[in-house]
Design a protein around this motif. Structure first.
Motif, mmCIF file in Angstrom:
data_model
loop_
_atom_site.group_PDB
_atom_site.id
_atom_site.type_symbol
_atom_site.label_atom_id
_atom_site.label_comp_id
_atom_site.label_asym_id
_atom_site.label_seq_id
_atom_site.Cartn_x
_atom_site.Cartn_y
_atom_site.Cartn_z
ATOM 1 N N GLU A 8 46.751 -39.265 3.322
ATOM 2 C CA GLU A 8 46.050 -40.104 4.299
ATOM 3 C C GLU A 8 46.332 -39.566 5.690
ATOM 4 O O GLU A 8 47.460 -39.173 5.994
ATOM 5 C CB GLU A 8 46.547 -41.551 4.239
ATOM 6 C CG GLU A 8 46.162 -42.277 2.992
ATOM 7 C CD GLU A 8 46.666 -43.719 2.987
ATOM 8 O OE1 GLU A 8 47.303 -44.157 3.978
ATOM 9 O OE2 GLU A 8 46.427 -44.403 1.979
ATOM 10 N N LEU A 9 45.301 -39.527 6.513
ATOM 11 C CA LEU A 9 45.454 -39.199 7.925
ATOM 12 C C LEU A 9 45.053 -40.438 8.704
ATOM 13 O O LEU A 9 43.945 -40.953 8.539
ATOM 14 C CB LEU A 9 44.561 -38.032 8.338
ATOM 15 C CG LEU A 9 44.903 -36.663 7.776
ATOM 16 C CD1 LEU A 9 43.881 -35.635 8.255
ATOM 17 C CD2 LEU A 9 46.300 -36.239 8.174
ATOM 18 N N GLN A 10 45.954 -40.920 9.518
ATOM 19 C CA GLN A 10 45.727 -42.099 10.351
ATOM 20 C C GLN A 10 45.154 -43.261 9.535
ATOM 21 O O GLN A 10 44.248 -43.951 9.952
ATOM 22 C CB GLN A 10 44.813 -41.755 11.521
ATOM 23 C CG GLN A 10 44.951 -42.686 12.694
ATOM 24 C CD GLN A 10 44.397 -42.071 13.961
ATOM 25 O OE1 GLN A 10 44.646 -40.909 14.271
ATOM 26 N NE2 GLN A 10 43.636 -42.842 14.685
ATOM 27 N N GLY A 11 45.692 -43.455 8.327
ATOM 28 C CA GLY A 11 45.293 -44.566 7.473
ATOM 29 C C GLY A 11 44.038 -44.335 6.652
ATOM 30 O O GLY A 11 43.689 -45.158 5.811
ATOM 31 N N LEU A 12 43.338 -43.223 6.846
ATOM 32 C CA LEU A 12 42.124 -42.913 6.091
ATOM 33 C C LEU A 12 42.472 -41.934 4.974
ATOM 34 O O LEU A 12 43.068 -40.883 5.230
ATOM 35 C CB LEU A 12 41.067 -42.287 7.000
ATOM 36 C CG LEU A 12 39.777 -41.843 6.315
ATOM 37 C CD1 LEU A 12 38.972 -43.044 5.841
ATOM 38 C CD2 LEU A 12 38.938 -40.992 7.266
ATOM 39 N N PRO A 39 49.377 -39.753 12.567
ATOM 40 C CA PRO A 39 50.236 -40.110 11.430
ATOM 41 C C PRO A 39 49.598 -39.702 10.100
ATOM 42 O O PRO A 39 48.373 -39.741 9.948
ATOM 43 C CB PRO A 39 50.371 -41.630 11.536
ATOM 44 C CG PRO A 39 49.220 -42.070 12.353
ATOM 45 C CD PRO A 39 48.832 -40.925 13.230
ATOM 46 N N TYR A 40 50.452 -39.313 9.170
ATOM 47 C CA TYR A 40 50.003 -39.020 7.818
ATOM 48 C C TYR A 40 50.908 -39.704 6.813
ATOM 49 O O TYR A 40 52.056 -40.018 7.102
ATOM 50 C CB TYR A 40 49.928 -37.513 7.545
ATOM 51 C CG TYR A 40 51.267 -36.840 7.353
ATOM 52 C CD1 TYR A 40 51.908 -36.839 6.109
ATOM 53 C CD2 TYR A 40 51.890 -36.172 8.401
ATOM 54 C CE1 TYR A 40 53.132 -36.212 5.936
ATOM 55 C CE2 TYR A 40 53.111 -35.547 8.233
ATOM 56 C CZ TYR A 40 53.723 -35.575 6.997
ATOM 57 O OH TYR A 40 54.934 -34.964 6.815
ATOM 58 N N ALA A 41 50.365 -39.946 5.640
ATOM 59 C CA ALA A 41 51.137 -40.443 4.500
ATOM 60 C C ALA A 41 50.800 -39.550 3.324
ATOM 61 O O ALA A 41 49.635 -39.199 3.103
ATOM 62 C CB ALA A 41 50.788 -41.900 4.191
ATOM 63 N N LEU A 42 51.810 -39.173 2.591
ATOM 64 C CA LEU A 42 51.673 -38.229 1.491
ATOM 65 C C LEU A 42 52.394 -38.809 0.288
ATOM 66 O O LEU A 42 53.519 -39.303 0.417
ATOM 67 C CB LEU A 42 52.320 -36.918 1.936
ATOM 68 C CG LEU A 42 52.587 -35.821 0.942
ATOM 69 C CD1 LEU A 42 51.298 -35.308 0.367
ATOM 70 C CD2 LEU A 42 53.338 -34.694 1.639
ATOM 71 N N GLU A 43 51.737 -38.789 -0.861
ATOM 72 C CA GLU A 43 52.388 -39.239 -2.085
ATOM 73 C C GLU A 43 51.845 -38.442 -3.261
ATOM 74 O O GLU A 43 50.751 -37.893 -3.194
ATOM 75 C CB GLU A 43 52.179 -40.734 -2.319
ATOM 76 C CG GLU A 43 50.724 -41.103 -2.554
ATOM 77 C CD GLU A 43 50.531 -42.600 -2.745
ATOM 78 O OE1 GLU A 43 51.522 -43.328 -2.851
ATOM 79 O OE2 GLU A 43 49.380 -43.019 -2.783
#
Length: 166
Positions: free
Chosen positions: A75-79, A128-132
């Motif tokens: 996800e980049l910036q929640g997208l 921000p990023y999220a990675l899973e």
């Protein structure tokens, strides 16, 4: 007859103990650290955008970590930018690091407004990023190893800008 039955019970118990010990080896694989190193926008046209996602992997284990495949979500910036699975195999050295890349094609018709803003904004500031995901490990009896990380990154569109200037 009694001795054969006792021997068989002892043999079955030994096999069960060994099997239990082997099955538990999945627990000894420490989770590797995974971070998003770079997001490069490599192509934009009317149909979509192509990104190359580069990841760093740190192996805390005292043995090499042979990765058979990677399931991921980014996800980049929640997208949600991308999710899927790649069959790219690589090995992370014992107590060392490595990296891998994934090429992602994104349909602009589905994500155009938000993604275009994120790409434009991400060139000038960290986003921000999220990675899973999880690694399928090519080690006997090892369970898949999950990873999760959050951070921030600046998008790399220098190559794209250079191509547009030509």
């Amino acid at each position: 007859m009694m001795e054969a039955a006792s021997f068989r019970n002892i043999a079955l118990s030994a096999v069960a103990c060994v099997a239990t010990g082997c099955a538990s080896t999945g627990v000894i694989v420490e989770k590797p650290g995974v971070s998003l190193r770079n997001v490069a926008v490599t192509d934009i046209d009317l149909d979509g955008q192509t990104f190359v996602l580069e990841f760093d992997v740190d192996n805390p284990n005292p043995f090499p970590l042979p990765v058979r495949s990677v399931s991921y979500g980014v996800e980049l910036q929640g997208l949600r930018l991308a999710s899927g699975e790649t069959q790219s195999a690589f090995t992370v050295p014992a107590q060392g690091d490595s990296h891998f890349e994934i090429t992602v094609d994104v349909d602009l018709m589905r994500t155009a407004p938000q993604l275009m803003f994120i790409v434009r904004d991400g060139i000038y500031r960290d986003i921000p990023y999220a990675l899973e995901g999880r690694f399928a490990i090519d080690v006997p009896f090892a369970n898949p190893v999950a990873f999760r990380n959050e951070g921030s990154i600046r998008l790399n569109a220098a190559e794209l800008a250079a191509d547009r200037d030509d």
